[in-house]
Design a protein around this motif. Structure first.
Motif, PDB file in Angstrom:
ATOM      1  N   GLU A  37       0.831  -1.206   0.000  1.00  0.00           N
ATOM      2  CA  GLU A  37       0.000   0.000   0.000  1.00  0.00           C
ATOM      3  C   GLU A  37       0.866   1.256   0.000  1.00  0.00           C
ATOM      4  OE1 GLU A  37      -3.307   2.279   2.838  1.00  0.00           O
ATOM      5  OE2 GLU A  37      -2.630   0.244   3.319  1.00  0.00           O
ATOM      6  N   CYS A  38       1.948   1.220   0.754  1.00  0.00           N
ATOM      7  CA  CYS A  38       2.865   2.360   0.790  1.00  0.00           C
ATOM      8  C   CYS A  38       3.475   2.608  -0.590  1.00  0.00           C
ATOM      9  CB  CYS A  38       3.960   2.110   1.822  1.00  0.00           C
ATOM     10  SG  CYS A  38       5.221   3.393   1.885  1.00  0.00           S
ATOM     11  N   VAL A  39       3.896   1.540  -1.245  1.00  0.00           N
ATOM     12  CA  VAL A  39       4.478   1.675  -2.586  1.00  0.00           C
ATOM     13  C   VAL A  39       3.445   2.221  -3.562  1.00  0.00           C
ATOM     14  CG1 VAL A  39       5.487   0.403  -4.514  1.00  0.00           C
ATOM     15  CG2 VAL A  39       6.163  -0.146  -2.171  1.00  0.00           C
ATOM     16  N   TRP A  40       2.207   1.726  -3.453  1.00  0.00           N
ATOM     17  CA  TRP A  40       1.147   2.201  -4.347  1.00  0.00           C
ATOM     18  C   TRP A  40       0.852   3.682  -4.118  1.00  0.00           C
ATOM     19  CZ3 TRP A  40      -3.748   4.255  -3.546  1.00  0.00           C
ATOM     20  CH2 TRP A  40      -4.556   4.349  -4.683  1.00  0.00           C
ATOM     21  N   VAL A  41       0.813   4.103  -2.867  1.00  0.00           N
ATOM     22  CA  VAL A  41       0.526   5.507  -2.550  1.00  0.00           C
ATOM     23  C   VAL A  41       1.618   6.420  -3.097  1.00  0.00           C
ATOM     24  CG1 VAL A  41       0.356   7.170  -0.663  1.00  0.00           C
ATOM     25  CG2 VAL A  41      -0.913   5.036  -0.538  1.00  0.00           C
ATOM     26  N   THR A  42       2.868   6.057  -2.865  1.00  0.00           N
ATOM     27  CA  THR A  42       3.967   6.903  -3.336  1.00  0.00           C
ATOM     28  C   THR A  42       4.019   6.942  -4.864  1.00  0.00           C
ATOM     29  OG1 THR A  42       5.443   4.994  -3.066  1.00  0.00           O
ATOM     30  CG2 THR A  42       5.377   6.602  -1.285  1.00  0.00           C
ATOM     31  N   ASN A  43       3.775   5.813  -5.510  1.00  0.00           N
ATOM     32  CA  ASN A  43       3.760   5.807  -6.980  1.00  0.00           C
ATOM     33  C   ASN A  43       2.621   6.656  -7.526  1.00  0.00           C
ATOM     34  OD1 ASN A  43       5.988   4.133  -7.171  1.00  0.00           O
ATOM     35  ND2 ASN A  43       4.782   2.260  -7.307  1.00  0.00           N
ATOM     36  N   THR A  44       1.458   6.560  -6.901  1.00  0.00           N
ATOM     37  CA  THR A  44       0.312   7.357  -7.349  1.00  0.00           C
ATOM     38  C   THR A  44       0.586   8.845  -7.175  1.00  0.00           C
ATOM     39  OG1 THR A  44      -1.195   5.561  -6.727  1.00  0.00           O
ATOM     40  CG2 THR A  44      -2.153   7.746  -7.055  1.00  0.00           C
ATOM     41  N   GLN A  45       1.139   9.214  -6.026  1.00  0.00           N
ATOM     42  CA  GLN A  45       1.488  10.616  -5.804  1.00  0.00           C
ATOM     43  C   GLN A  45       2.480  11.108  -6.859  1.00  0.00           C
ATOM     44  OE1 GLN A  45       2.951  10.531  -1.775  1.00  0.00           O
ATOM     45  NE2 GLN A  45       0.993  11.138  -0.915  1.00  0.00           N
ATOM     46  N   THR A  46       3.451  10.278  -7.176  1.00  0.00           N
ATOM     47  CA  THR A  46       4.466  10.676  -8.157  1.00  0.00           C
ATOM     48  C   THR A  46       3.851  10.894  -9.531  1.00  0.00           C
ATOM     49  OG1 THR A  46       6.156   9.428  -6.949  1.00  0.00           O
ATOM     50  CG2 THR A  46       6.632  10.010  -9.234  1.00  0.00           C
ATOM     51  N   TYR A  47       3.044   9.933  -9.984  1.00  0.00           N
ATOM     52  CA  TYR A  47       2.446  10.048 -11.317  1.00  0.00           C
ATOM     53  C   TYR A  47       1.503  11.247 -11.403  1.00  0.00           C
ATOM     54  CZ  TYR A  47       4.239   5.317 -12.016  1.00  0.00           C
ATOM     55  OH  TYR A  47       5.054   4.225 -12.126  1.00  0.00           O
ATOM     56  N   VAL A  48       0.654  11.409 -10.397  1.00  0.00           N
ATOM     57  CA  VAL A  48      -0.315  12.511 -10.422  1.00  0.00           C
ATOM     58  C   VAL A  48       0.398  13.858 -10.376  1.00  0.00           C
ATOM     59  CG1 VAL A  48      -2.184  13.619  -9.140  1.00  0.00           C
ATOM     60  CG2 VAL A  48      -2.176  11.142  -9.420  1.00  0.00           C
ATOM     61  N   TYR A  49       1.398  13.963  -9.521  1.00  0.00           N
ATOM     62  CA  TYR A  49       2.137  15.225  -9.388  1.00  0.00           C
ATOM     63  C   TYR A  49       2.822  15.599 -10.701  1.00  0.00           C
ATOM     64  CZ  TYR A  49       4.614  18.789  -6.630  1.00  0.00           C
ATOM     65  OH  TYR A  49       5.085  19.958  -6.106  1.00  0.00           O
ATOM     66  N   TRP A  50       3.532  14.628 -11.292  1.00  0.00           N
ATOM     67  CA  TRP A  50       4.245  14.915 -12.536  1.00  0.00           C
ATOM     68  C   TRP A  50       3.281  15.238 -13.677  1.00  0.00           C
ATOM     69  CZ3 TRP A  50       8.854  16.529 -13.263  1.00  0.00           C
ATOM     70  CH2 TRP A  50       9.915  16.123 -12.449  1.00  0.00           C
ATOM     71  N   ILE A  51       2.168  14.539 -13.739  1.00  0.00           N
ATOM     72  CA  ILE A  51       1.203  14.798 -14.816  1.00  0.00           C
ATOM     73  C   ILE A  51       0.612  16.197 -14.689  1.00  0.00           C
ATOM     74  CG2 ILE A  51      -1.069  14.146 -15.714  1.00  0.00           C
ATOM     75  CD1 ILE A  51      -0.328  11.238 -15.124  1.00  0.00           C
TER      76      ILE A  51
END
Length: 239
Positions: A37-51
């Motif tokens: 869940e931690c990995v999923w949250v950080t990956n989601t934050q990264t993708y959304v932020y960069w987009i």
């Protein structure tokens, strides 16, 4: 950030080593789910932020480029007027326009990378406390399991009697929990030491961006107000 890249790397590498890696013997499947869940949250934050950042910067530059093609106005820049050079010259204008576009893109990339790095480390440390909480909830069960594995009790019994668990198994589990807790506190303290200057720079950059944005907004409002007053006076004279 570049000067302390070695220290940053050490902090991040520690999060990929024991005791921060998923351990089925410590927390079971629940611990693996927490880490995933931690990995999923950080990956989601990264993708959304960069987009979102990419769209914001890209659309701003694209609108300025389209305006330049349509109006050919030398005062039109992606991020405000450029008064250092004589921008009435087409060559100077193009150089300044490219400088603004690439300069702001590079600054944005560095700023976003800094934000995501800090957020990712904080997220992982927060989830490590969740892993510790899950481990503390299962301390008795884990001690009982270790006792059975060592042959301290007949494993054919299905009912768990906590009163039969010897102190050495409970002490071993408690020692693991305390060591894990101390490791989390140590890496949190190290993170605070390493990232303190980086957080200060990020905070100052944010303040500067807010001040510049307010300044440009005030200029737009002042220009709009002046145009409104001129239009009002002209209407009054015509009447």
């Amino acid at each position: 950030m570049i000067a302390n890249r070695v220290r940053f790397g050490k902090v991040l590498s520690k999060l990929e080593q024991k005791p921060f890696l998923p351990d089925p013997n410590r927390g079971g499947e629940a611990e693996t789910k927490i880490i995933n869940e931690c990995v999923w949250v950080t990956n989601t934050q990264t993708y959304v932020y960069w987009i979102l950042v990419g769209l914001t910067v890209g659309v701003t530059i694209l609108i300025s480029f389209i305006k330049k093609l349509i109006n050919n106005d030398y005062r039109d820049f992606p991020y405000g007027p450029f008064t250092i050079l004589n921008i009435t010259s087409n060559f100077n204008y193009e150089v300044c326009w490219v400088y603004q576009a690439f300069g702001m893109s590079a600054f944005t990339a560095a700023f976003v990378s800094t934000d995501l790095l800090i957020v990712a480390v904080l997220a992982h440390i927060s989830y490590q406390f969740k892993v510790l909480q899950n481990f503390l909830k299962q301390m008795v069960e884990i001690s009982y399991k270790h006792m059975i594995e060592d042959g301290g009790m007949d494993n054919s019994k299905t009912d768990m009697d906590t009163s039969t668990i010897p102190w050495k198994y409970l002490r071993e589990t408690l020692k693991t929990a305390v060591g894990y807790h101390q490791a989390i506190l140590d890496i949190a303290s190290e993170m605070e030491t390493v990232f303190s200057k980086l957080l200060l720079v990020a905070f100052l950059d944010t303040i500067i961006m807010i001040c510049v944005s307010i300044y440009h907004a005030s200029k737009i409002l002042r220009t709009s107000y002046s145009a409104f007053m001129v239009l009002r006076n002209n209407n009054s004279k015509s009447m």
